[in-house]
Design a protein around this motif. Structure first.
Motif, PDB file in Angstrom:
ATOM      1  N   ALA A   1       0.809  -1.230  -0.323  1.00  0.00           N
ATOM      2  CA  ALA A   1      -0.413  -0.208   0.050  1.00  0.00           C
ATOM      3  C   ALA A   1       0.920   1.262   0.192  1.00  0.00           C
ATOM      4  CB  ALA A   1      -1.461  -0.394   1.047  1.00  0.00           C
ATOM      5  N   ARG A   2       1.697   1.252   0.817  1.00  0.00           N
ATOM      6  CA  ARG A   2       2.650   2.541   0.880  1.00  0.00           C
ATOM      7  C   ARG A   2       3.465   3.257  -0.709  1.00  0.00           C
ATOM      8  NH1 ARG A   2       4.027   0.556   5.893  1.00  0.00           N
ATOM      9  NH2 ARG A   2       5.833  -0.524   5.133  1.00  0.00           N
ATOM     10  N   ALA A   3       3.703   1.848  -1.492  1.00  0.00           N
ATOM     11  CA  ALA A   3       4.200   2.034  -2.186  1.00  0.00           C
ATOM     12  C   ALA A   3       3.279   2.467  -3.751  1.00  0.00           C
ATOM     13  CB  ALA A   3       4.939   0.301  -3.143  1.00  0.00           C
ATOM     14  N   LEU A   4       1.894   2.041  -3.387  1.00  0.00           N
ATOM     15  CA  LEU A   4       0.971   2.420  -4.038  1.00  0.00           C
ATOM     16  C   LEU A   4       0.294   3.491  -3.853  1.00  0.00           C
ATOM     17  CD1 LEU A   4      -0.472  -1.119  -4.804  1.00  0.00           C
ATOM     18  CD2 LEU A   4       0.593  -0.023  -6.483  1.00  0.00           C
ATOM     19  N   ARG A   5       0.690   4.188  -2.783  1.00  0.00           N
ATOM     20  CA  ARG A   5       0.195   6.138  -2.137  1.00  0.00           C
ATOM     21  C   ARG A   5       1.142   6.642  -3.013  1.00  0.00           C
ATOM     22  NH1 ARG A   5      -3.798   6.857   1.046  1.00  0.00           N
ATOM     23  NH2 ARG A   5      -4.419   5.053   2.307  1.00  0.00           N
ATOM     24  N   GLY A   6       1.977   5.954  -3.068  1.00  0.00           N
ATOM     25  CA  GLY A   6       3.024   6.638  -3.376  1.00  0.00           C
ATOM     26  C   GLY A   6       2.798   7.497  -5.451  1.00  0.00           C
ATOM     27  N   GLY A   7       1.873   6.016  -5.848  1.00  0.00           N
ATOM     28  CA  GLY A   7       2.024   5.922  -7.243  1.00  0.00           C
ATOM     29  C   GLY A   7       0.683   6.654  -7.983  1.00  0.00           C
ATOM     30  N   ALA A   8      -0.305   6.383  -6.701  1.00  0.00           N
ATOM     31  CA  ALA A   8      -1.675   6.955  -7.159  1.00  0.00           C
ATOM     32  C   ALA A   8      -1.194   8.617  -7.328  1.00  0.00           C
ATOM     33  CB  ALA A   8      -2.720   6.558  -6.418  1.00  0.00           C
ATOM     34  N   ALA A   9      -0.531   8.428  -6.018  1.00  0.00           N
ATOM     35  CA  ALA A   9       0.264  10.499  -6.455  1.00  0.00           C
ATOM     36  C   ALA A   9       0.415  10.849  -7.280  1.00  0.00           C
ATOM     37  CB  ALA A   9       0.432  10.834  -4.411  1.00  0.00           C
ATOM     38  N   ALA A  10       1.399   9.644  -8.222  1.00  0.00           N
ATOM     39  CA  ALA A  10       1.707  11.028  -8.825  1.00  0.00           C
ATOM     40  C   ALA A  10       1.277  10.682 -10.214  1.00  0.00           C
ATOM     41  CB  ALA A  10       3.036   9.547  -9.366  1.00  0.00           C
ATOM     42  N   LEU A  11      -0.071   9.969 -10.385  1.00  0.00           N
ATOM     43  CA  LEU A  11      -1.235   9.475 -11.305  1.00  0.00           C
ATOM     44  C   LEU A  11      -2.016  10.778 -11.068  1.00  0.00           C
ATOM     45  CD1 LEU A  11      -1.268   5.934 -11.438  1.00  0.00           C
ATOM     46  CD2 LEU A  11      -0.256   7.468 -13.504  1.00  0.00           C
ATOM     47  N   GLY A  12      -2.261  11.262 -10.192  1.00  0.00           N
ATOM     48  CA  GLY A  12      -3.156  12.266  -9.840  1.00  0.00           C
ATOM     49  C   GLY A  12      -4.444  11.359  -9.102  1.00  0.00           C
ATOM     50  N   TRP A  13      -4.476  10.117  -9.073  1.00  0.00           N
ATOM     51  CA  TRP A  13      -5.874   9.049  -8.343  1.00  0.00           C
ATOM     52  C   TRP A  13      -6.259   9.539  -6.746  1.00  0.00           C
ATOM     53  CZ3 TRP A  13      -3.823   3.639 -11.509  1.00  0.00           C
ATOM     54  CH2 TRP A  13      -4.265   3.932 -12.859  1.00  0.00           C
ATOM     55  N   GLU A  14      -7.207   9.299  -6.605  1.00  0.00           N
ATOM     56  CA  GLU A  14      -7.887   8.780  -4.865  1.00  0.00           C
ATOM     57  C   GLU A  14      -7.915   7.633  -4.861  1.00  0.00           C
ATOM     58  OE1 GLU A  14     -11.637  10.860  -4.206  1.00  0.00           O
ATOM     59  OE2 GLU A  14     -10.732  13.121  -4.376  1.00  0.00           O
ATOM     60  N   VAL A  15      -7.043   7.255  -3.258  1.00  0.00           N
ATOM     61  CA  VAL A  15      -7.203   5.687  -2.969  1.00  0.00           C
ATOM     62  C   VAL A  15      -7.599   5.847  -2.137  1.00  0.00           C
ATOM     63  CG1 VAL A  15      -5.274   4.925  -4.152  1.00  0.00           C
ATOM     64  CG2 VAL A  15      -5.085   6.167  -1.957  1.00  0.00           C
ATOM     65  N   LEU A  16      -8.183   4.610  -1.273  1.00  0.00           N
ATOM     66  CA  LEU A  16      -8.532   4.581  -0.116  1.00  0.00           C
ATOM     67  C   LEU A  16      -8.581   2.537  -0.045  1.00  0.00           C
ATOM     68  CD1 LEU A  16     -13.041   3.925  -0.991  1.00  0.00           C
ATOM     69  CD2 LEU A  16     -11.200   3.814  -2.738  1.00  0.00           C
ATOM     70  N   PRO A  17      -8.619   3.094   1.486  1.00  0.00           N
ATOM     71  CA  PRO A  17      -8.364   1.589   1.952  1.00  0.00           C
ATOM     72  C   PRO A  17      -9.834  -0.048   1.702  1.00  0.00           C
ATOM     73  CG  PRO A  17      -8.119   2.729   4.023  1.00  0.00           C
ATOM     74  CD  PRO A  17      -8.792   4.008   2.414  1.00  0.00           C
ATOM     75  N   VAL A  18      -9.169  -1.261   1.503  1.00  0.00           N
ATOM     76  CA  VAL A  18     -10.026  -1.862   1.027  1.00  0.00           C
ATOM     77  C   VAL A  18     -11.451  -1.457   1.834  1.00  0.00           C
ATOM     78  CG1 VAL A  18     -10.923  -4.079   0.266  1.00  0.00           C
ATOM     79  CG2 VAL A  18      -8.736  -2.923  -1.243  1.00  0.00           C
ATOM     80  N   PRO A  19     -12.483  -1.962   1.808  1.00  0.00           N
ATOM     81  CA  PRO A  19     -13.863  -2.146   2.911  1.00  0.00           C
ATOM     82  C   PRO A  19     -13.481  -4.103   3.288  1.00  0.00           C
ATOM     83  CG  PRO A  19     -14.348  -1.313   1.088  1.00  0.00           C
ATOM     84  CD  PRO A  19     -12.896  -1.143   0.887  1.00  0.00           C
ATOM     85  N   LEU A  20     -13.745  -4.373   4.422  1.00  0.00           N
ATOM     86  CA  LEU A  20     -13.143  -5.820   4.105  1.00  0.00           C
ATOM     87  C   LEU A  20     -14.332  -6.253   5.198  1.00  0.00           C
ATOM     88  CD1 LEU A  20      -9.577  -6.095   4.488  1.00  0.00           C
ATOM     89  CD2 LEU A  20     -11.017  -7.306   2.472  1.00  0.00           C
TER      90      LEU A  20
END
Length: 542
Positions: A178-197
């Motif tokens: 998740a830490r790696a993907l948060r950085g990538g999403a920020a670079a792409l301008g995407w919003e992210v959220l924790p997966v509800p389980l």
């Protein structure tokens, strides 16, 4: 045997239906074709489980209970066993798929209910809008989240759905993926959220918190932190003293009187003896393939092709989810071995993508067992055996990350399940015959989403990425749906907006069979919400 209601199936929809009816004072019989297995009986066999089925699995259906017939794109017929490609099976045991699922607890997005109105209807497809919308289901999504138990991030979720209450539990901790993907999403301008389980991040309702083990999706939970029907609503139903659970009870046909009114269910026990339970209401919740099979096998003089099937709609529009994904080799380790693994998602590509219809939620993957890493996560240019293969797995097992998601299918009327005219199960009941494919537009959307997954991995630092195109195929696995679609017009649907079969005031469907489209996210919370809504309606009208 007599009851007020018979519920066929004990999974996501059947468990909810049993609880609501029993708590309303009704005498309920739950027929479950699978066994009531303990955690030890299900086991943790890496080679035989519902996540990796190549060598069978222990949680049903059993081989001898009946195969299915799968018709491939060239017209070839194949008799397939429950663990083989083409069977398109769910786990068959008390609790159904909720006993072993990954437990992603997404609400459908508002646009998921209005695909045809949003995108138009592609030629040759059966894409249609639901007769209900997100606002109709919102209070029942909330009930499912609180009464069954969901962990998630309320603030992040509220950016996508109108919500009246937060989740009852906070999200599970994030890991290096998740830490790696948060950085990538920020670079792409995407919003992210924790997966509800549907997993306890903290102790909840008398059940323990998740221990972060490596055996989650495809396996039962040792500490019962994974919330399914078996340890929540089904337990509530039995606690009333008004519900009776009959495992290893196979529903053969729905019985009707001479006027065509449903009167009960004929079922077969493990020994082959046949019984009838009479009831005022019958609820089908056996999964999209088995519910359609049951209705088709319940022929009457008035409905010679099965109940609700005078317009040849039962069994059509089969959907599951075509999955789009990409794998990336990361410079630093991103796999820490802590479950459940899946933790971070984006909904920015779920809808309104240029040139394609719909899209998908994208998220990281569940914990990966060594055998599944070997079977599905290796780069395409790597030998499948030998020293080079072993060296790569040893060195890169913790560096490879999968990103993917369930593509919103564009349904086809030719993707269907019918009764096979020749093959029967051990009790003499015709087996399901699966044929057709998803619509070609699904494949185009999947290719686009796979490209977005690669972009996310590259933006997150991947040194190289790879993927495999989703083929034009039938997708009806663990997310099977659509065979008894909901609608106001009985010429083009099987059930009304309450899940009641057209022409029958006391016959309901409360599983994913009723889904008109199957969402850009995992469907189980929608199954539960629809069952809460339909069961409350039954009680109000009774």
């Amino acid at each position: 045997m007599r009851a007020d209601a018979v519920v066929i199936g004990s999974g996501a929809g059947g468990g909810v239906a049993a609880a609501i009816l029993a708590e309303a004072g009704k005498q309920v019989v739950v027929l479950e074709r699978g066994r009531d297995l303990t955690y030890e009986q299900i086991g943790r066999d890496h080679l035989r489980n519902h996540r990796f089925t190549r060598y069978s699995h222990r949680s049903g259906p059993d081989y001898e209970d009946g195969p299915r017939v799968f018709v491939d794109a060239a017209g070839g017929e194949h008799v397939v066993r429950p663990h083989e490609p083409g069977f398109h099976g769910n786990a068959t045991l008390v609790g159904g798929g909720t006993r072993l699922y990954g437990a992603q607890a997404w609400r459908f997005l508002p646009a998921d209910f209005a695909m045809a109105g949003t995108y138009g209807v592609p030629e040759g497809s059966s894409l249609a809008d639901w007769p209900i919308g997100y606002d109709d289901l919102a209070p029942f999504y909330e009930r499912a989240e609180w009464e069954i138990g969901v962990c998630g991030d309320h603030q992040a979720s509220s950016r996508h759905w109108k919500r009246a209450r937060p989740y009852p539990m906070p999200p599970l901790p994030e890991g290096p993926q998740a830490r790696a993907l948060r950085g990538g999403a920020a670079a792409l301008g995407w919003e992210v959220l924790p997966v509800p389980l549907l997993i306890n991040s903290v102790p909840y309702a008398g059940r323990a918190a998740c221990t972060r083990c490596r055996h989650c999706v495809g396996f039962a939970c040792r500490v019962e932190a994974k919330n399914g029907s078996h340890n929540t609503v089904l337990r509530r139903a039995l606690a009333t003293g008004r519900a009776r659970l009959l495992p290893e009870a196979v529903a053969e046909r729905i019985e009707c009187d001479p006027a065509g009114r449903v009167t009960g269910v004929r079922w077969v026990d493990r020994s082959g003896a046949r019984h009838v339970v009479e009831a005022e209401v019958v609820v089908c919740a056996a999964g999209a393939i088995e519910t359609a099979r049951l209705l088709q096998n319940s022929r009457t003089r008035r409905e010679p092709y099965g109940l609700g099937n005078n317009h040849d709609q039962v069994g059509r529009h089969v959907q599951g989810h075509a999955y789009a994904w990409a794998l990336g080799e990361m410079p630093e380790p991103v796999y820490d071995g802590l479950g459940p693994g899946v933790s971070l998602a984006t909904l920015d590509v779920a809808h309104h993508n240029d040139g394609v219809i719909g899209g998908a939620m994208l998220a990281d993957e569940f914990t990966v067992l060594p055998i599944t890493f070997w079977a599905g996560n290796l780069p395409p240019d790597l030998p499948r055996w030998g020293m080079e293969n072993k060296r790569y797995i040893r060195e890169k097992y913790r560096h490879v990350m999968r990103v993917g998601g369930p593509v919103q299918e564009i349904p086809s009327p030719h993707a269907r399940t019918r009764l096979d005219p020749h093959v029967r199960d051990r009790w003499g009941i015709p087996v399901a015959r699966l044929s057709g494919t998803t619509h070609p537009e699904t494949v185009r959307t999947a290719a686009y989403i796979a490209g977005r997954a690669r972009a996310w991995l590259l933006a997150s630092g991947a040194r190289r990425t790879w993927t495999q195109p989703a083929p034009l195929a039938l997708y009806a696995g663990q997310h099977q749906s659509g065979t008894c679609r909901m609608g106001d017009d009985e010429l083009t649907s099987v059930v009304d907006r309450w899940g009641r079969v057209h022409g029958h005031d006391n016959l309901y469907v409360m599983d994913a069979s009723v889904h008109v489209t199957n969402g850009a996210v995992n469907p189980v919370l929608t199954i539960m919400a629809l069952a809460f809504r339909a069961a409350e309606h039954v009680c109000a009208e009774w």
